[in-house]
Design a protein around this motif. Sequence first.
Motif, PDB file in Angstrom:
ATOM      1  N   LYS A 114       0.822  -1.212   0.000  1.00  0.00           N
ATOM      2  CA  LYS A 114       0.000   0.000   0.000  1.00  0.00           C
ATOM      3  C   LYS A 114       0.856   1.263   0.000  1.00  0.00           C
ATOM      4  O   LYS A 114       0.490   2.276  -0.598  1.00  0.00           O
ATOM      5  CB  LYS A 114      -0.941  -0.011   1.207  1.00  0.00           C
ATOM      6  N   PHE A 115       2.013   1.189   0.673  1.00  0.00           N
ATOM      7  CA  PHE A 115       2.900   2.353   0.701  1.00  0.00           C
ATOM      8  C   PHE A 115       3.493   2.616  -0.685  1.00  0.00           C
ATOM      9  O   PHE A 115       3.615   3.762  -1.118  1.00  0.00           O
ATOM     10  CB  PHE A 115       4.020   2.139   1.719  1.00  0.00           C
ATOM     11  N   ALA A 116       3.883   1.538  -1.378  1.00  0.00           N
ATOM     12  CA  ALA A 116       4.445   1.687  -2.724  1.00  0.00           C
ATOM     13  C   ALA A 116       3.412   2.287  -3.670  1.00  0.00           C
ATOM     14  O   ALA A 116       3.734   3.132  -4.515  1.00  0.00           O
ATOM     15  CB  ALA A 116       4.920   0.331  -3.243  1.00  0.00           C
ATOM     16  N   GLU A 117       2.163   1.868  -3.520  1.00  0.00           N
ATOM     17  CA  GLU A 117       1.078   2.409  -4.334  1.00  0.00           C
ATOM     18  C   GLU A 117       0.902   3.902  -4.074  1.00  0.00           C
ATOM     19  O   GLU A 117       0.745   4.706  -4.996  1.00  0.00           O
ATOM     20  CB  GLU A 117      -0.206   1.650  -4.016  1.00  0.00           C
ATOM     21  N   SER A 118       0.950   4.277  -2.805  1.00  0.00           N
ATOM     22  CA  SER A 118       0.817   5.682  -2.430  1.00  0.00           C
ATOM     23  C   SER A 118       2.006   6.501  -2.931  1.00  0.00           C
ATOM     24  O   SER A 118       1.844   7.624  -3.428  1.00  0.00           O
ATOM     25  CB  SER A 118       0.700   5.806  -0.910  1.00  0.00           C
ATOM     26  N   PHE A 119       3.192   5.927  -2.815  1.00  0.00           N
ATOM     27  CA  PHE A 119       4.407   6.616  -3.258  1.00  0.00           C
ATOM     28  C   PHE A 119       4.369   6.878  -4.762  1.00  0.00           C
ATOM     29  O   PHE A 119       4.747   7.953  -5.234  1.00  0.00           O
ATOM     30  CB  PHE A 119       5.629   5.778  -2.882  1.00  0.00           C
ATOM     31  N   GLU A 120       3.890   5.898  -5.519  1.00  0.00           N
ATOM     32  CA  GLU A 120       3.780   6.063  -6.971  1.00  0.00           C
ATOM     33  C   GLU A 120       2.815   7.196  -7.315  1.00  0.00           C
ATOM     34  O   GLU A 120       3.057   7.990  -8.228  1.00  0.00           O
ATOM     35  CB  GLU A 120       3.299   4.754  -7.604  1.00  0.00           C
ATOM     36  N   SER A 121       1.716   7.287  -6.585  1.00  0.00           N
ATOM     37  CA  SER A 121       0.733   8.340  -6.869  1.00  0.00           C
ATOM     38  C   SER A 121       1.259   9.716  -6.482  1.00  0.00           C
ATOM     39  O   SER A 121       0.840  10.735  -7.042  1.00  0.00           O
ATOM     40  CB  SER A 121      -0.579   8.055  -6.131  1.00  0.00           C
ATOM     41  N   ILE A 122       2.179   9.755  -5.521  1.00  0.00           N
ATOM     42  CA  ILE A 122       2.829  11.015  -5.154  1.00  0.00           C
ATOM     43  C   ILE A 122       3.837  11.424  -6.226  1.00  0.00           C
ATOM     44  O   ILE A 122       3.955  12.592  -6.587  1.00  0.00           O
ATOM     45  CB  ILE A 122       3.541  10.877  -3.789  1.00  0.00           C
ATOM     46  N   PHE A 123       4.547  10.426  -6.740  1.00  0.00           N
ATOM     47  CA  PHE A 123       5.613  10.693  -7.712  1.00  0.00           C
ATOM     48  C   PHE A 123       5.066  11.306  -8.996  1.00  0.00           C
ATOM     49  O   PHE A 123       5.593  12.294  -9.500  1.00  0.00           O
ATOM     50  CB  PHE A 123       6.349   9.387  -8.015  1.00  0.00           C
ATOM     51  N   TRP A 124       3.998  10.703  -9.542  1.00  0.00           N
ATOM     52  CA  TRP A 124       3.416  11.211 -10.790  1.00  0.00           C
ATOM     53  C   TRP A 124       2.359  12.256 -10.451  1.00  0.00           C
ATOM     54  O   TRP A 124       1.374  11.957  -9.795  1.00  0.00           O
ATOM     55  CB  TRP A 124       2.785  10.076 -11.595  1.00  0.00           C
ATOM     56  N   GLU A 125       2.548  13.472 -10.925  1.00  0.00           N
ATOM     57  CA  GLU A 125       1.606  14.550 -10.618  1.00  0.00           C
ATOM     58  C   GLU A 125       0.444  14.603 -11.598  1.00  0.00           C
ATOM     59  O   GLU A 125      -0.714  14.696 -11.203  1.00  0.00           O
ATOM     60  CB  GLU A 125       2.333  15.905 -10.624  1.00  0.00           C
ATOM     61  N   SER A 126       0.746  14.586 -12.886  1.00  0.00           N
ATOM     62  CA  SER A 126      -0.299  14.787 -13.886  1.00  0.00           C
ATOM     63  C   SER A 126      -0.523  13.579 -14.776  1.00  0.00           C
ATOM     64  O   SER A 126      -1.550  13.480 -15.451  1.00  0.00           O
ATOM     65  CB  SER A 126       0.060  15.994 -14.768  1.00  0.00           C
ATOM     66  N   HIS A 127       0.412  12.659 -14.794  1.00  0.00           N
ATOM     67  CA  HIS A 127       0.350  11.541 -15.736  1.00  0.00           C
ATOM     68  C   HIS A 127      -0.556  10.415 -15.246  1.00  0.00           C
ATOM     69  O   HIS A 127      -0.666  10.183 -14.039  1.00  0.00           O
ATOM     70  CB  HIS A 127       1.761  10.988 -15.980  1.00  0.00           C
ATOM     71  N   PRO A 128      -1.204   9.696 -16.178  1.00  0.00           N
ATOM     72  CA  PRO A 128      -2.042   8.549 -15.787  1.00  0.00           C
ATOM     73  C   PRO A 128      -1.288   7.426 -15.090  1.00  0.00           C
ATOM     74  O   PRO A 128      -1.919   6.519 -14.541  1.00  0.00           O
ATOM     75  CB  PRO A 128      -2.615   8.065 -17.131  1.00  0.00           C
ATOM     76  N   TYR A 129       0.028   7.455 -15.095  1.00  0.00           N
ATOM     77  CA  TYR A 129       0.791   6.447 -14.355  1.00  0.00           C
ATOM     78  C   TYR A 129       0.563   6.562 -12.845  1.00  0.00           C
ATOM     79  O   TYR A 129       1.015   5.709 -12.082  1.00  0.00           O
ATOM     80  CB  TYR A 129       2.287   6.588 -14.646  1.00  0.00           C
ATOM     81  N   GLN A 130      -0.110   7.603 -12.413  1.00  0.00           N
ATOM     82  CA  GLN A 130      -0.278   7.831 -10.977  1.00  0.00           C
ATOM     83  C   GLN A 130      -1.216   6.826 -10.324  1.00  0.00           C
ATOM     84  O   GLN A 130      -1.188   6.659  -9.106  1.00  0.00           O
ATOM     85  CB  GLN A 130      -0.776   9.250 -10.706  1.00  0.00           C
ATOM     86  N   TRP A 131      -2.093   6.152 -11.087  1.00  0.00           N
ATOM     87  CA  TRP A 131      -2.950   5.151 -10.452  1.00  0.00           C
ATOM     88  C   TRP A 131      -2.424   3.746 -10.722  1.00  0.00           C
ATOM     89  O   TRP A 131      -1.743   3.495 -11.714  1.00  0.00           O
ATOM     90  CB  TRP A 131      -4.404   5.274 -10.899  1.00  0.00           C
ATOM     91  N   PRO A 132      -2.734   2.788  -9.845  1.00  0.00           N
ATOM     92  CA  PRO A 132      -2.196   1.431  -9.983  1.00  0.00           C
ATOM     93  C   PRO A 132      -2.832   0.677 -11.141  1.00  0.00           C
ATOM     94  O   PRO A 132      -3.988   0.937 -11.505  1.00  0.00           O
ATOM     95  CB  PRO A 132      -2.540   0.779  -8.643  1.00  0.00           C
ATOM     96  N   VAL A 133      -2.095  -0.251 -11.711  1.00  0.00           N
ATOM     97  CA  VAL A 133      -2.603  -1.057 -12.824  1.00  0.00           C
ATOM     98  C   VAL A 133      -3.875  -1.794 -12.423  1.00  0.00           C
ATOM     99  O   VAL A 133      -4.815  -1.909 -13.214  1.00  0.00           O
ATOM    100  CB  VAL A 133      -1.532  -2.062 -13.298  1.00  0.00           C
ATOM    101  N   ILE A 134      -3.931  -2.271 -11.202  1.00  0.00           N
ATOM    102  CA  ILE A 134      -5.094  -3.034 -10.754  1.00  0.00           C
ATOM    103  C   ILE A 134      -6.301  -2.139 -10.499  1.00  0.00           C
ATOM    104  O   ILE A 134      -7.430  -2.613 -10.391  1.00  0.00           O
ATOM    105  CB  ILE A 134      -4.753  -3.858  -9.492  1.00  0.00           C
ATOM    106  N   GLY A 135      -6.084  -0.831 -10.434  1.00  0.00           N
ATOM    107  CA  GLY A 135      -7.182   0.118 -10.279  1.00  0.00           C
ATOM    108  C   GLY A 135      -7.428   0.524  -8.840  1.00  0.00           C
ATOM    109  O   GLY A 135      -7.012  -0.151  -7.899  1.00  0.00           O
ATOM    110  N   TRP A 136      -8.116   1.658  -8.678  1.00  0.00           N
ATOM    111  CA  TRP A 136      -8.497   2.100  -7.337  1.00  0.00           C
ATOM    112  C   TRP A 136      -9.680   1.272  -6.846  1.00  0.00           C
ATOM    113  O   TRP A 136     -10.569   0.915  -7.629  1.00  0.00           O
ATOM    114  CB  TRP A 136      -8.862   3.581  -7.331  1.00  0.00           C
TER     115      TRP A 136
END
Length: 521
Positions: free
Chosen positions: A231-253
């Motif tokens: 869950k932390f890695a998922e949150s970190f990824e969403s913090i890293f990407w500001e505007s790009h669709p890469y900000q959400w997880p492949v498995i979805g919210w």
Amino acid sequence: MKKHFYTLLILCLSISAIPLHAQQVPVVETNLSNGMRVLMLPRKDEPMISGGWVAHVGSANERPGITGIAHLFEHMMFKGTPTIGTTDYERDLKIIAEQERVRELMRDEEKEMRAMYRRGEIDDVQKPENFTPRYRELEKQFAELIKEQREVLVKNEFDKIYTANGGSGMNAFTSSDMTAYFITVPANKLELWMWMEAERLLRPVFREFYAERDVVFEERRMRTESTPLGKFAESFESIFWESHPYQWPVIGWPSDIPAITKAQADEFYATFYAPQNITLILVGDFDPQQAIQYAEAYFGRIPRGKKDAPDVVTLEVKQIAEKRMYAEAEANPQVDIMWHTVPFGHKDSYTLRVLAQILSTRTGRLYKGLVLGPQIATSTWSHPDHRKWAGLFNIGGEAKESFTPQEVEEAIYEEMEKLKSEEVPPEELQKVKNNFAASEYRKLSSNMSILMQLVFYDGLGNWREINEAGAKIQAVTAADVKRVAKEYFTKENRAVAVYTRKKGASEKEPAPTKTSETTSN
């Protein structure tokens, strides 16, 4: 004797200094009448064929509200056709239609529950105790329909047919940029493979469309929610990407997965699973001319899509300040750092891959500088991630007992400063290049290995990289490495996650999946 030894030593050093280039892979490329690309590589090593296809769609092609739909389709594409997966297709269709009717009523109740959540009347729309009475009633009706449908379902019939005919290794994956399906079959079953794969594209039946959400949620629980850092890695990824669709997880919210409708799925499928957005790939013992005839006969029946799949147009905004995340986790103390870099195929991506190899593995600078030297870390990792639309570079390390993640972080920066200020010695750079060349050669050892490379490269935008990337890596200079180190590895371009042990957590928690053995791809 000593003279012969030195002669041999000089010869070995001379050979190691010669740039190694992997052999060219003679891929045959053609297109079907409906726009589907076909890549073929005949190999007569064994009477088997590894076949697959890649749809150029991943989580980056989604939008808020339907995140996870690309991954959901990976599941749905195994549900069968009018003739595979059911004992009574007509009854199957009636049940599916009734399921959709009930589900539409359930969506009305879900809308009301979201309103209740906004008013503060309930704390979580997904908790069963917060469901409205009407929703619970509809849920029971839907459960009965699922039970009725299972009476006519033939579970896993796709796999059973392949297995009965000698197929093996059937699987699929979804990433942020692609969705791929693949299997190995006997050479004399090529036509069966063509029919099976074309049928599920031409006449898919999305059975258990809503019930499959439970499977996806279980996958999410196992891979994300039940792991120490998931869950932390998922949150970190969403913090890293500001505007790009890469900000959400492949498995979805979690809130999007159950909200996806059949109508949204049909629209998504029509756009991204159209033949002009798919590449068919064959590697193994077959005749290319016959394979094309089969492909046109079976896959050529699929009508070309009415419109081409749109590009991802939202670019990542330039980061202007360092981002930091502090978390207490049931894991060993560690630091994870990501920098924004470049997408797949960018001229600097090859240098960044070389830089990653200089840092990683047990002979790399991070292991020597943090694990073997001052012994402040138990493991380190370094790898680039060049995706289709944007890229990142990840470095991290797990702190040894009595040391802190902050000390590991500072030691990483010290190693990076050396790369910025001093050119990599020729022998170190050549060793890395030789490792790349040897790795490329090993990847040509089997049909499936070659197939997966073609899937990966084509999914990212250019299958020819299987032949072209090697020479570009060999052309990287020490000056190139120094330049990219200075350009991308800056404070304002990075995000840092610092993990400390959660109070009360066991001292013997499992280590993270990343290790110092990680190498660049």
